[in-house]
Every structure is written in C-alpha cells, then in structure tokens.
Design an enzyme around this catalytic site. Structure first.
Site, mmCIF file in Angstrom:
data_model
loop_
_atom_site.group_PDB
_atom_site.id
_atom_site.type_symbol
_atom_site.label_atom_id
_atom_site.label_comp_id
_atom_site.label_asym_id
_atom_site.label_seq_id
_atom_site.Cartn_x
_atom_site.Cartn_y
_atom_site.Cartn_z
ATOM 1 N N LYS A 207 -11.077 -4.876 10.937
ATOM 2 C CA LYS A 207 -11.268 -3.519 11.456
ATOM 3 C C LYS A 207 -10.007 -2.908 12.048
ATOM 4 O O LYS A 207 -10.061 -1.863 12.698
ATOM 5 C CB LYS A 207 -12.397 -3.521 12.491
ATOM 6 C CG LYS A 207 -13.751 -3.699 11.822
ATOM 7 C CD LYS A 207 -14.855 -3.926 12.837
ATOM 8 C CE LYS A 207 -16.150 -4.296 12.113
ATOM 9 N NZ LYS A 207 -17.133 -4.902 13.013
ATOM 10 N N GLY B 227 -4.269 -5.979 -1.374
ATOM 11 C CA GLY B 227 -4.915 -5.883 -2.689
ATOM 12 C C GLY B 227 -4.057 -5.073 -3.643
ATOM 13 O O GLY B 227 -3.401 -4.112 -3.245
ATOM 14 N N ASP C 247 -1.176 -3.595 -5.668
ATOM 15 C CA ASP C 247 0.272 -3.470 -5.475
ATOM 16 C C ASP C 247 0.523 -2.706 -4.175
ATOM 17 O O ASP C 247 -0.122 -1.690 -3.925
ATOM 18 C CB ASP C 247 0.872 -2.712 -6.660
ATOM 19 C CG ASP C 247 2.390 -2.584 -6.545
ATOM 20 O OD1 ASP C 247 3.092 -3.372 -7.183
ATOM 21 O OD2 ASP C 247 2.850 -1.691 -5.803
ATOM 22 N N ALA D 253 -4.626 -2.646 -9.884
ATOM 23 C CA ALA D 253 -5.902 -2.443 -10.572
ATOM 24 C C ALA D 253 -5.765 -1.423 -11.698
ATOM 25 O O ALA D 253 -6.519 -1.456 -12.674
ATOM 26 C CB ALA D 253 -6.956 -1.961 -9.573
ATOM 27 N N ASP E 120 -5.817 -8.343 3.517
ATOM 28 C CA ASP E 120 -6.859 -7.334 3.367
ATOM 29 C C ASP E 120 -8.204 -7.986 3.046
ATOM 30 O O ASP E 120 -8.260 -9.084 2.511
ATOM 31 C CB ASP E 120 -6.505 -6.381 2.212
ATOM 32 C CG ASP E 120 -5.462 -5.357 2.624
ATOM 33 O OD1 ASP E 120 -5.205 -5.223 3.828
ATOM 34 O OD2 ASP E 120 -4.903 -4.689 1.728
#
Lengths: 242, 242
Positions: free
Chosen positions: A55, A80, A82, A111, A33
């Site tokens: 993209k 990014g 989990d 996060a 990512d």
C-alpha cells in the site's frame, strides 16, 4: 551502494532477464510490486530484506529506495514489465539521482508485446500493421485518452488497463468513429498459467470478458485476426498430424 | 520437436530472458540473426548446429526452420529484440504452423524501451508523455510513413531505422508540421558497451549523428528532455558527493 530498477517482465517468471535474475539472487534488499511473480521474490537470498510495495504510495517508495540505497545496501527494485514503460521508473530514478544515490535501469520484457504474443497475436505483421500505439487506460494515469486521434491511428493499438475501464475505452473509440468491426482482443493474466483471452469485434469485445480478471490488456487492430488465423492453422495442422 | 522463436533482446547479452537463455543452452540447432550478440551464440552446446542467418532471405529462413523442426530437432530461432515487434516472427510462425511443426514464441526485451533507457530516456513519464508510438523507418518494411498523422500524434515517437534514413524521416515530420524544437535523440548500438547517443532539437538532430553507426533508433518527444535532466541531476549529485 547501487539501486537497480529492474523489470520483472510480464508475469511468467521465466521472462525476467538473465541480468535481472542475477541481481535478484545477490541483492541485500528487494522492493517488489504486487504483480511480480512470487517465484522471483523467492530467488532473493535468505537473508535479504523483502519489502512488498503493497500500500505504499509512490512518494513513499521513492523515499524508501533512497533510504535503503543510502545505507549502502545493494537494492533491487523489482517492477512488473519494464520500468520505463508506464512503470514510473523515471520518478524513482529522479528521486535517487537527486539524493546522490547511484542507480541503474535494467529493462524488462514489457507486457506490450509479450501479452498479445501469449494469445498468438503479433504486434506488427507484414502487410497488416507497421505501427504500434500504446496508451494506458488506468484512470490512475490521470490522463484523458484522445479518442479522436486514436480512432484515426493506423496499425495496432494496445491499451494497458484494468478491466473496469474497458466499456468506457471501447465507447470512446466507437464514438470517435473507429470501425465497430475492427478485430479486438482482451488478454487477462497473459504469459501466466492462468492466462485467458477473448477476441471479437471492437463493438462486442466488452460483452465478452465475463470471468476475466485484471491485469488485462486490450489489443485493437487487424493483427488480432492474424493471431486467430495463426492459432487456427496451427490447430488444424496438429489435428491432421495426430 | 519444437521450434522456439526466441527474442535475444536489444544487444546486451544479459538482457535475454532466463527462459530464452536456458533454451539456447539446450538446443540442437541455433538459427540466429546477424545482430544477435556473439556471447549468446557461444552459449549453445558444443555439438549444436549453428546457422547464421547471414544472407538468407525470409522465405529461405522459413523453409530452413520447417526442415530443422521436421527432422525432430530442438530448434532455437534467435532473433534480435522481440520476435513479434518488427521481428517478422509472425511469418515464421505461419510457415511452421502450415507445415505442422509445433512452435512457441518466447518474447524478448524490445529495443523500443531498452535502447532509450540506455540513454536515460523513459518512454513515458508522469505529466510529460502517456502515449508511445512505434514505427519502422527501414525502407525494407515497404511501408511509407504517414507523416501527417505522426506529426500530430501526442506523446513519444520511436522510429526503428538505419541511420541512412534519418534525414528523410526528420524532413517528413517537419514538412508535416511537427515542431522543429521538439527534443529528439538518436541512440546507436544502445545497451552495448559501444553504445552512443546524441540529443538535440528535431530540426538539428540529423546533423549531429556523424560517427554514429547502425542499428540506431530515433526518439522524438519531451521525454528526451526528461532524460537529459535525469542524466544532469545524477551527474551533479555524484560530483557533489565526490
């Protein structure tokens, strides 16, 4: 052949798991990512295929993973946070399962907790919050938030979002009756060296984010005040000791 | 001198973060929870002080960390899961801050997502669940769960708990009107080699856990059915290929 759906963690490359890092270091193809730390991409072997998601649409990523896995490569899909927390890992897992490509999920630090922690905010705290609610405020999720219910939910609310959606999320919570004095924080690029955060009341938080950039996360609840208090106590103690 | 509050992850020793593992490998004192994998404790240097939490009360742990930190040692406080998600890391942080001992939090992979993932269950899934709610069902938390609110909460509900509390938690949700046919799963020792899980309806789940042991986690919501479907598709595909 196996495709590993690996969580890269919240931003700081040191927060990938030991197992995830080992897989990156021995993979033959790495599909990653945009938000994944470049330091982690650099850990892949020199002769590994490196494919940034860039993209590609979700269906294209699914197809790519099936193709790479079917060729017999050891593939790491580095996502990014989990893979199974707003990471759409389930969709990739289904595509692989349906194609008969073996896969495994290697969880990552979301996060959810790590980004508030980078601003000294615990998600739960004895006597303050014993419940955590997580929603996504990205319009891309296609879901409308149930502000009436969220405004009445006890404990800590965490919203994954782009900063552009902050004003409408705050307005939704306030219109549904959430106390305008509820402590709130926005943490931008949390766990990274360029991380920044602001705190204030829910009513004022959207006016305090000038200069902050996406990705960002909104925390609403009394744990934000706990975090401010913790930071203040630590700063005072260090000043006394200095 | 620094005290590092480090998340050990959900059970599998490979799920500690790269940064956390590095800190364990270079610490002078390691204070660790009972649920932390022995493989991680074994990573500490041979001459490090190893202190199991065992029967120490929280206030005693706080005091111990302050003492070790004040002696100038590099201390790792290794906690199951993530320190700031029902980990009481905030209390330890306050004790250190008040004593003027520098500390840092190193987040870990919480059981929240990793344990359901070990049973193929994603916490969120497009079109199925876009909200996650986490509560603790340990009586030790001292909080009574708000079943009326939880029963009406959309998305995925995750309850950290000891198995002994499962019947009362299920009864509470059902009495508050949660649909008895809601898919539910209990995952025991998730992410470990001896991990086990059962799935069923909310009404029957408490009758299905014979032989399972604590720690366990309850997942309630349609993502449980997504996980079952994912496991079935993967098994079918492998059977066809075999």
């Amino acid at each position: 052949m196996t495709v590993w759906l690996v969580g890269a963690g919240p931003g700081d490359p040191g927060l990938i798991t030991a197992k995830g890092l080992e897989l990156v270091r021995s993979c033959e193809a790495l599909v990653y990512d945009v938000l994944v730390a470049p330091e982690l991409v650099a850990e892949a072997p020199d002769d590994a295929l490196l494919i940034p998601r860039a993209k590609l649409k979700q269906a294209e990523i699914d197809k790519l993973l099936v193709e790479l896995g079917s060729r017999g490569l050891e593939v790491v899909r580095l996502k990014g946070g989990d893979p199974f927390v707003f990471g759409r890992g389930g969709e990739e897992a289904f595509a692989l399962a349906e194609a008969g490509v073996p896969f495994e999920v290697v969880p990552g630090v979301s996060a959810l907790s790590a980004v508030p922690a980078s601003a000294a905010i615990p998600l739960t705290h004895r006597g303050v919050s014993a419940q955590v609610t997580l929603v996504s405020g990205h319009s891309a999720s296609g879901e409308e938030l149930d502000y009436e219910h969220l405004a009445k939910t006890p404990g800590t609310l965490v919203v994954f979002m782009g900063l552009t959606h902050l004003p409408e999320i705050v307005a939704g919570l306030l219109a549904a009756g959430k106390d305008r004095h509820t402590p709130a924080a926005v943490v931008s690029n949390g766990t990274r060296p360029d991380g920044q955060s602001v705190t204030g009341t829910l009513a004022e938080i959207a006016s305090l984010v000038d200069g902050l950039v996406s990705p960002a996360l909104l925390v609403v609840g009394d744990v934000v005040a706990v975090g401010e208090q913790l930071a203040a106590v630590a700063a005072d103690a260090r000043a006394l000791l200095a």
